[in-house]
Enzyme design. Structure first.
Site, PDB file in Angstrom:
ATOM      1  N   ASN A   8       0.883  -1.170   0.000  1.00  0.00           N
ATOM      2  CA  ASN A   8       0.000   0.000   0.000  1.00  0.00           C
ATOM      3  C   ASN A   8       0.921   1.220   0.000  1.00  0.00           C
ATOM      4  O   ASN A   8       1.522   1.536   1.023  1.00  0.00           O
ATOM      5  CB  ASN A   8      -0.894  -0.027   1.247  1.00  0.00           C
ATOM      6  CG  ASN A   8      -1.680   1.272   1.410  1.00  0.00           C
ATOM      7  OD1 ASN A   8      -1.737   2.098   0.490  1.00  0.00           O
ATOM      8  ND2 ASN A   8      -2.279   1.455   2.571  1.00  0.00           N
ATOM      9  N   TRP A   9       1.000   1.865  -1.142  1.00  0.00           N
ATOM     10  CA  TRP A   9       1.934   3.004  -1.246  1.00  0.00           C
ATOM     11  C   TRP A   9       1.420   4.261  -0.572  1.00  0.00           C
ATOM     12  O   TRP A   9       2.147   5.246  -0.460  1.00  0.00           O
ATOM     13  CB  TRP A   9       2.234   3.294  -2.728  1.00  0.00           C
ATOM     14  CG  TRP A   9       3.231   2.371  -3.334  1.00  0.00           C
ATOM     15  CD1 TRP A   9       3.923   1.369  -2.710  1.00  0.00           C
ATOM     16  CD2 TRP A   9       3.673   2.367  -4.700  1.00  0.00           C
ATOM     17  NE1 TRP A   9       4.763   0.746  -3.594  1.00  0.00           N
ATOM     18  CE2 TRP A   9       4.618   1.338  -4.818  1.00  0.00           C
ATOM     19  CE3 TRP A   9       3.340   3.124  -5.816  1.00  0.00           C
ATOM     20  CZ2 TRP A   9       5.266   1.053  -6.031  1.00  0.00           C
ATOM     21  CZ3 TRP A   9       3.975   2.849  -7.029  1.00  0.00           C
ATOM     22  CH2 TRP A   9       4.920   1.824  -7.126  1.00  0.00           C
ATOM     23  N   ILE A  44       1.080   0.923  12.730  1.00  0.00           N
ATOM     24  CA  ILE A  44       1.190   1.429  11.358  1.00  0.00           C
ATOM     25  C   ILE A  44       2.141   2.609  11.297  1.00  0.00           C
ATOM     26  O   ILE A  44       1.908   3.639  11.945  1.00  0.00           O
ATOM     27  CB  ILE A  44      -0.194   1.824  10.790  1.00  0.00           C
ATOM     28  CG1 ILE A  44      -1.090   0.591  10.674  1.00  0.00           C
ATOM     29  CG2 ILE A  44      -0.041   2.505   9.438  1.00  0.00           C
ATOM     30  CD1 ILE A  44      -2.494   0.883  10.177  1.00  0.00           C
ATOM     31  N   GLY A  45       3.217   2.444  10.532  1.00  0.00           N
ATOM     32  CA  GLY A  45       4.162   3.540  10.313  1.00  0.00           C
ATOM     33  C   GLY A  45       4.916   3.962  11.563  1.00  0.00           C
ATOM     34  O   GLY A  45       5.574   4.995  11.581  1.00  0.00           O
ATOM     35  N   SER A  59       4.100  -2.035  10.088  1.00  0.00           N
ATOM     36  CA  SER A  59       5.565  -2.113  10.188  1.00  0.00           C
ATOM     37  C   SER A  59       6.118  -3.503   9.843  1.00  0.00           C
ATOM     38  O   SER A  59       7.098  -3.950  10.432  1.00  0.00           O
ATOM     39  CB  SER A  59       6.043  -1.667  11.569  1.00  0.00           C
ATOM     40  OG  SER A  59       5.657  -0.326  11.814  1.00  0.00           O
ATOM     41  N   GLY A  72       3.267  -1.043   4.076  1.00  0.00           N
ATOM     42  CA  GLY A  72       3.386   0.360   3.704  1.00  0.00           C
ATOM     43  C   GLY A  72       4.826   0.685   3.337  1.00  0.00           C
ATOM     44  O   GLY A  72       5.283   0.427   2.221  1.00  0.00           O
ATOM     45  N   GLY A  73       5.561   1.206   4.314  1.00  0.00           N
ATOM     46  CA  GLY A  73       6.925   1.692   4.088  1.00  0.00           C
ATOM     47  C   GLY A  73       7.823   0.739   3.312  1.00  0.00           C
ATOM     48  O   GLY A  73       8.497   1.145   2.345  1.00  0.00           O
TER      49      GLY A  73
HETATM   50  P1  13P Z   1       3.555   0.398   7.413  1.00  0.00           P
HETATM   51  O1  13P Z   1       4.059  -0.904   6.864  1.00  0.00           O
HETATM   52  O2  13P Z   1       4.304   1.594   6.874  1.00  0.00           O
HETATM   53  O3  13P Z   1       3.479   0.372   8.916  1.00  0.00           O
HETATM   54  O4  13P Z   1       2.046   0.578   6.893  1.00  0.00           O
HETATM   55  C1  13P Z   1       1.136  -0.424   7.088  1.00  0.00           C
HETATM   56  C2  13P Z   1      -0.121  -0.084   6.385  1.00  0.00           C
HETATM   57  O5  13P Z   1      -0.873   0.784   6.812  1.00  0.00           O
HETATM   58  C3  13P Z   1      -0.422  -0.786   5.126  1.00  0.00           C
HETATM   59  O6  13P Z   1      -1.724  -0.533   4.715  1.00  0.00           O
END
Ligand code: 13P
Length: 257
Positions: free
Chosen positions: A10-11, A172-173, A213, A234-235
């Site tokens: 998910n960018w 998340i993040g 993460s 995400g990242g």
């Molecule tokens: P991260 O991997 O950056 O924590 O993001 C997770 C996310 O929200 C994917 O949808």
């Protein structure tokens, strides 16, 4: 039917069209030898057409990060399932960032999910609790409510088209990841919840992804858990090499999913 791991990126609001093209150029040689896991990238809406063209010689799955649940009409700034279908096979719904920042309700998320299914697109329903909800001991209730509302009115046949991503908001993040035990506990709970409401033959086709993460360093431990069928990343999905490395880690895991 044996499932493949789904390694999804998910960018979010990252990468211009030029950067999207560059990603696919870097990705292509990294996919030899072939990756067995299914790879999915969800770029921003403006990069979808470029990703679609660049992907012609690469052949991974593409997804969108959002949709509006109508075919066409006076909905300024929105994009319909029909429009997305020209480019993608998956669409994320219910991501915590949209629930929180854009105030999307469970009912609206459910409407989107049905609009996608009606158009032949595969929804990825995201659920997850806040740190406060976890500390208050409400985590199972929160996830059950999000599943109940998100999947309202879904038939057994439709369920087999749905993917569910458990993304604890506190992970998340943040660099903070759920421990493999915590993630597995939640995935086992979601699996049990599904089996109480749907036929096992449909539930067995649903992939349950972990997100929050997820990276090269923790992928093996997380993806080895019995009820985790992939990741929503995400990242670590923004760089082709770490994205593919996670898929290769998944490929190396001996597990019947
Ligand atoms: P991260 O991997 O950056 O924590 O993001 C997770 C996310 O929200 C994917 O949808």
């Amino acid at each position: 039917m044996k499932k493949r791991f789904l390694i999804a990126g998910n960018w979010k609001m990252n990468k211009t069209v030029a950067e999207t093209r560059a990603f696919f150029k870097t990705l292509q040689p990294l996919l030899t030898p072939t990756v067995r896991s299914e790879l999915l990238i969800c770029p921003s809406l403006v990069s979808l057409a470029a990703a679609f063209e660049a992907n012609a010689s690469v052949g991974i799955s593409l997804g969108a990060q959002n949709v509006y649940p109508k075919d066409s009409g006076a909905f300024t700034g929105e994009v319909s399932p029909l429009m997305l279908k020209e480019f993608v096979s998956y669409v994320l719904v219910g991501h915590s960032e949209r629930r929180t920042l854009l105030h999307e309700s469970d009912a609206f998320i459910n409407e989107k999910l049905h609009a996608l299914l009606a158009t032949g697109l595969k929804p990825v329903l995201c659920v997850g609790e806040t740190l406060a909800e976890r500390k208050e001991g409400r985590v199972f209730d929160v996830i059950a409510c999000e599943l109940e509302a998100g999947l309202k009115g879904v038939t057994n046949e439709q369920l087999s088209q749905v993917t569910i991503a458990y993304e604890p908001i506190w992970a998340i993040g943040t660099g903070e990841t759920a421990t493999p035990e915590t993630a597995e506990e939640m995935h086992a709970f979601m699996h049990d919840w599904l089996t109480k409401r749907f036929e096992i033959s449909s539930v067995s086709k649903v992939r349950l992804l972990y997100g929050g993460s997820l990276k090269v360093d923790n992928a093996k431990q997380l993806l080895s858990q019995p009820h985790i069928d992939g990741g929503l990343i995400g990242g670590a999905s923004l760089k082709a090499d770490s994205f593919v490395e996670i898929a290769r880690i998944a490929d190396g895991i001996e597990k019947d999913i």
